[in-house]
Design a protein around this motif. Structure first.
Motif, PDB file in Angstrom:
ATOM      1  N   GLY A 121       0.995  -1.644   0.598  1.00 41.08           N
ATOM      2  CA  GLY A 121       0.013   0.232  -0.121  1.00 41.08           C
ATOM      3  C   GLY A 121       0.092   1.537   0.352  1.00 41.08           C
ATOM      4  O   GLY A 121       2.162   1.272  -0.202  1.00 41.08           O
ATOM      5  N   GLY A 122       0.562   2.472   0.501  1.00 43.31           N
ATOM      6  CA  GLY A 122       0.848   3.550   0.900  1.00 43.31           C
ATOM      7  C   GLY A 122       0.065   4.750   1.460  1.00 43.31           C
ATOM      8  O   GLY A 122      -0.654   3.935   1.849  1.00 43.31           O
ATOM      9  N   TYR A 123       0.538   5.808   1.390  1.00 47.14           N
ATOM     10  CA  TYR A 123       0.225   6.956   1.175  1.00 47.14           C
ATOM     11  C   TYR A 123       0.393   7.907   0.700  1.00 47.14           C
ATOM     12  O   TYR A 123       1.142   8.294   0.248  1.00 47.14           O
ATOM     13  CB  TYR A 123       0.769   6.980   3.386  1.00 47.14           C
ATOM     14  CG  TYR A 123       2.276   7.255   3.781  1.00 47.14           C
ATOM     15  CD1 TYR A 123       2.607   8.992   3.144  1.00 47.14           C
ATOM     16  CD2 TYR A 123       3.438   6.371   2.926  1.00 47.14           C
ATOM     17  CE1 TYR A 123       3.706   8.950   2.939  1.00 47.14           C
ATOM     18  CE2 TYR A 123       4.823   7.101   3.458  1.00 47.14           C
ATOM     19  CZ  TYR A 123       4.796   8.439   3.031  1.00 47.14           C
ATOM     20  OH  TYR A 123       6.366   8.284   2.954  1.00 47.14           O
ATOM     21  N   GLU A 141       3.575  14.892   0.547  1.00 50.55           N
ATOM     22  CA  GLU A 141       4.283  13.637   1.472  1.00 50.55           C
ATOM     23  C   GLU A 141       3.852  12.622   0.104  1.00 50.55           C
ATOM     24  O   GLU A 141       1.985  12.457   0.680  1.00 50.55           O
ATOM     25  CB  GLU A 141       4.515  14.295   2.309  1.00 50.55           C
ATOM     26  CG  GLU A 141       5.634  12.742   2.914  1.00 50.55           C
ATOM     27  CD  GLU A 141       5.688  12.261   4.448  1.00 50.55           C
ATOM     28  OE1 GLU A 141       6.341  11.044   4.228  1.00 50.55           O
ATOM     29  OE2 GLU A 141       5.394  13.247   5.298  1.00 50.55           O
ATOM     30  N   VAL A 142       4.090  12.020  -0.617  1.00 53.32           N
ATOM     31  CA  VAL A 142       3.241  10.141  -0.820  1.00 53.32           C
ATOM     32  C   VAL A 142       4.653   9.133  -0.394  1.00 53.32           C
ATOM     33  O   VAL A 142       5.416   9.540  -1.494  1.00 53.32           O
ATOM     34  CB  VAL A 142       2.753  10.587  -2.572  1.00 53.32           C
ATOM     35  CG1 VAL A 142       2.156  12.208  -2.271  1.00 53.32           C
ATOM     36  CG2 VAL A 142       4.021  10.894  -3.097  1.00 53.32           C
ATOM     37  N   GLY A 143       4.125   8.456  -0.635  1.00 57.55           N
ATOM     38  CA  GLY A 143       4.612   6.688  -0.613  1.00 57.55           C
ATOM     39  C   GLY A 143       4.040   5.342  -1.318  1.00 57.55           C
ATOM     40  O   GLY A 143       3.164   5.886  -0.442  1.00 57.55           O
ATOM     41  N   VAL A 144       4.876   4.401  -1.254  1.00 56.20           N
ATOM     42  CA  VAL A 144       4.408   3.673  -1.319  1.00 56.20           C
ATOM     43  C   VAL A 144       5.000   2.530  -0.362  1.00 56.20           C
ATOM     44  O   VAL A 144       6.090   2.354  -0.456  1.00 56.20           O
ATOM     45  CB  VAL A 144       4.405   2.706  -2.803  1.00 56.20           C
ATOM     46  CG1 VAL A 144       3.092   3.749  -3.726  1.00 56.20           C
ATOM     47  CG2 VAL A 144       5.516   2.872  -3.098  1.00 56.20           C
ATOM     48  N   VAL A 158       9.881  -1.650   3.420  1.00 50.23           N
ATOM     49  CA  VAL A 158      10.573  -1.018   2.166  1.00 50.23           C
ATOM     50  C   VAL A 158       9.720  -0.467   1.424  1.00 50.23           C
ATOM     51  O   VAL A 158       8.510  -0.220   1.117  1.00 50.23           O
ATOM     52  CB  VAL A 158      11.903  -1.583   0.887  1.00 50.23           C
ATOM     53  CG1 VAL A 158      12.682  -2.930   1.602  1.00 50.23           C
ATOM     54  CG2 VAL A 158      10.683  -3.528   0.374  1.00 50.23           C
ATOM     55  N   GLY A 159      10.319   0.775   1.202  1.00 53.86           N
ATOM     56  CA  GLY A 159       9.644   1.703   0.362  1.00 53.86           C
ATOM     57  C   GLY A 159       9.887   3.059  -0.288  1.00 53.86           C
ATOM     58  O   GLY A 159      11.099   3.174  -0.843  1.00 53.86           O
ATOM     59  N   LEU A 160       9.366   3.804  -0.852  1.00 54.50           N
ATOM     60  CA  LEU A 160       9.764   5.131  -2.064  1.00 54.50           C
ATOM     61  C   LEU A 160       8.642   6.174  -1.500  1.00 54.50           C
ATOM     62  O   LEU A 160       7.251   6.268  -0.923  1.00 54.50           O
ATOM     63  CB  LEU A 160       9.476   4.812  -3.501  1.00 54.50           C
ATOM     64  CG  LEU A 160      10.226   3.670  -4.200  1.00 54.50           C
ATOM     65  CD1 LEU A 160      10.073   3.466  -5.625  1.00 54.50           C
ATOM     66  CD2 LEU A 160      11.580   4.097  -3.752  1.00 54.50           C
ATOM     67  N   ARG A 161       9.456   7.141  -0.849  1.00 54.28           N
ATOM     68  CA  ARG A 161       8.396   8.574  -0.628  1.00 54.28           C
ATOM     69  C   ARG A 161       9.616   9.541  -1.350  1.00 54.28           C
ATOM     70  O   ARG A 161      10.743   9.372  -1.885  1.00 54.28           O
ATOM     71  CB  ARG A 161       9.310   8.612   0.637  1.00 54.28           C
ATOM     72  CG  ARG A 161       9.005  10.126   1.221  1.00 54.28           C
ATOM     73  CD  ARG A 161       9.156  10.074   2.569  1.00 54.28           C
ATOM     74  NE  ARG A 161      10.982   9.915   2.614  1.00 54.28           N
ATOM     75  CZ  ARG A 161      10.599   9.427   3.914  1.00 54.28           C
ATOM     76  NH1 ARG A 161      10.697   8.599   4.411  1.00 54.28           N
ATOM     77  NH2 ARG A 161      12.267   8.930   4.182  1.00 54.28           N
ATOM     78  N   GLN A 162       9.037  10.981  -1.516  1.00 60.55           N
ATOM     79  CA  GLN A 162       8.783  12.011  -2.234  1.00 60.55           C
ATOM     80  C   GLN A 162       7.752  12.630  -1.163  1.00 60.55           C
ATOM     81  O   GLN A 162       6.375  12.721  -1.114  1.00 60.55           O
ATOM     82  CB  GLN A 162       8.558  12.012  -3.588  1.00 60.55           C
ATOM     83  CG  GLN A 162       8.719  13.252  -4.446  1.00 60.55           C
ATOM     84  CD  GLN A 162       9.161  13.683  -6.052  1.00 60.55           C
ATOM     85  OE1 GLN A 162       9.062  12.655  -6.571  1.00 60.55           O
ATOM     86  NE2 GLN A 162       8.407  14.550  -6.132  1.00 60.55           N
ATOM     87  N   ARG A 178      13.228  12.582  -1.661  1.00 58.34           N
ATOM     88  CA  ARG A 178      12.924  11.650  -2.429  1.00 58.34           C
ATOM     89  C   ARG A 178      13.650  10.480  -2.628  1.00 58.34           C
ATOM     90  O   ARG A 178      15.340  10.692  -2.279  1.00 58.34           O
ATOM     91  CB  ARG A 178      13.036  12.003  -4.131  1.00 58.34           C
ATOM     92  CG  ARG A 178      12.445  11.137  -5.287  1.00 58.34           C
ATOM     93  CD  ARG A 178      12.613  11.792  -6.465  1.00 58.34           C
ATOM     94  NE  ARG A 178      12.133  12.168  -6.454  1.00 58.34           N
ATOM     95  CZ  ARG A 178      12.036  13.936  -7.706  1.00 58.34           C
ATOM     96  NH1 ARG A 178      12.917  13.273  -8.864  1.00 58.34           N
ATOM     97  NH2 ARG A 178      10.815  14.319  -7.992  1.00 58.34           N
ATOM     98  N   GLY A 179      13.278   9.256  -2.571  1.00 61.46           N
ATOM     99  CA  GLY A 179      14.449   7.718  -2.530  1.00 61.46           C
ATOM    100  C   GLY A 179      13.861   7.064  -1.980  1.00 61.46           C
ATOM    101  O   GLY A 179      12.202   6.941  -1.579  1.00 61.46           O
ATOM    102  N   ALA A 180      14.730   5.543  -2.029  1.00 58.17           N
ATOM    103  CA  ALA A 180      14.201   4.270  -1.126  1.00 58.17           C
ATOM    104  C   ALA A 180      14.480   4.881   0.032  1.00 58.17           C
ATOM    105  O   ALA A 180      14.715   5.705   0.810  1.00 58.17           O
ATOM    106  CB  ALA A 180      15.232   3.540  -1.320  1.00 58.17           C
TER     107      ALA A 180
END
Length: 188
Positions: A121-123, A141-144, A158-162, A178-180
């Motif tokens: 999922g994500g936010y 702010e978003v992320g998976v 583990v995820g990605l965020r910006q 931005r990044g892992a």
């Protein structure tokens, strides 16, 4: 002097949220690290289906940026999903500009039936210009994430965020992080 007062207000806000989360019926502590960032969050259920939380994200992605947030969410967690929707105040303290605002958003994760310890999922949270202060025009702010429950009380992910903001000054729109990321969440 204004900077000292600003830092004191942010620390007080974050401290109040962490204390409220710690004294709540159920809660969580979350820490994640990325190549240029560290984030800590705390949340607690204040009544059935309502959670109060807060956190801090510090990033050196391009320049120095610290984002503080406090949020109030309606939440639901069961064997199929983990969902929260509500409001978040985010305060941006960056080399590009400073300001804060009230935004909306949430998170959502689904548990895989064939692998119940895994959730995907994500936010996302967005702060529009109509409810901002200081240099901030808008921000998000978003992320998976992919999460794995090592025990009933410990998730790794583990995820990605910006994270980005648009400032009402010469800096304009800037990506702040931005990044892992890799993280761990403790539930109690």
């Amino acid at each position: 002097m204004n900077t000292l007062i600003s830092h004191f207000a942010k620390a007080t806000l974050l401290g109040t949220v962490v204390l409220a989360a710690a004294s709540a019926q159920a809660g969580s502590l979350d820490l994640n690290l990325g190549p240029d960032a560290v984030q800590f969050e705390a949340a607690g259920t204040i009544t059935h289906g309502v959670a109060l939380g807060g956190g801090i994200l510090h990033s050196d992605y391009r320049e120095d940026a610290t984002l503080y947030h406090a949020q109030l969410l309606g939440v639901q967690r069961n064997l199929q999903r983990d969902v929260g929707i509500g409001a978040r105040w985010t305060q941006f303290d960056t080399d590009y500009g400073n300001g804060g605002g009230l935004g909306l958003g949430g998170y959502g994760y689904v548990y895989l039936p064939q692998a119940p310890a895994v959730s995907l999922g994500g936010y996302g949270f967005y702060t529009p210009s109509v409810v901002t202060s200081g240099d901030l025009d808008d921000g998000y702010e978003v992320g998976v994430r992919a999460r794995y429950a090592f025990t009933p009380n410990v998730d790794g992910y583990v995820g990605l965020r910006q994270a980005a903001a648009d400032f009402d000054n010469r800096h304009g729109n800037r990506t702040l992080d931005r990044g892992a990321q890799v993280g761990v969440r403790l539930s109690f």
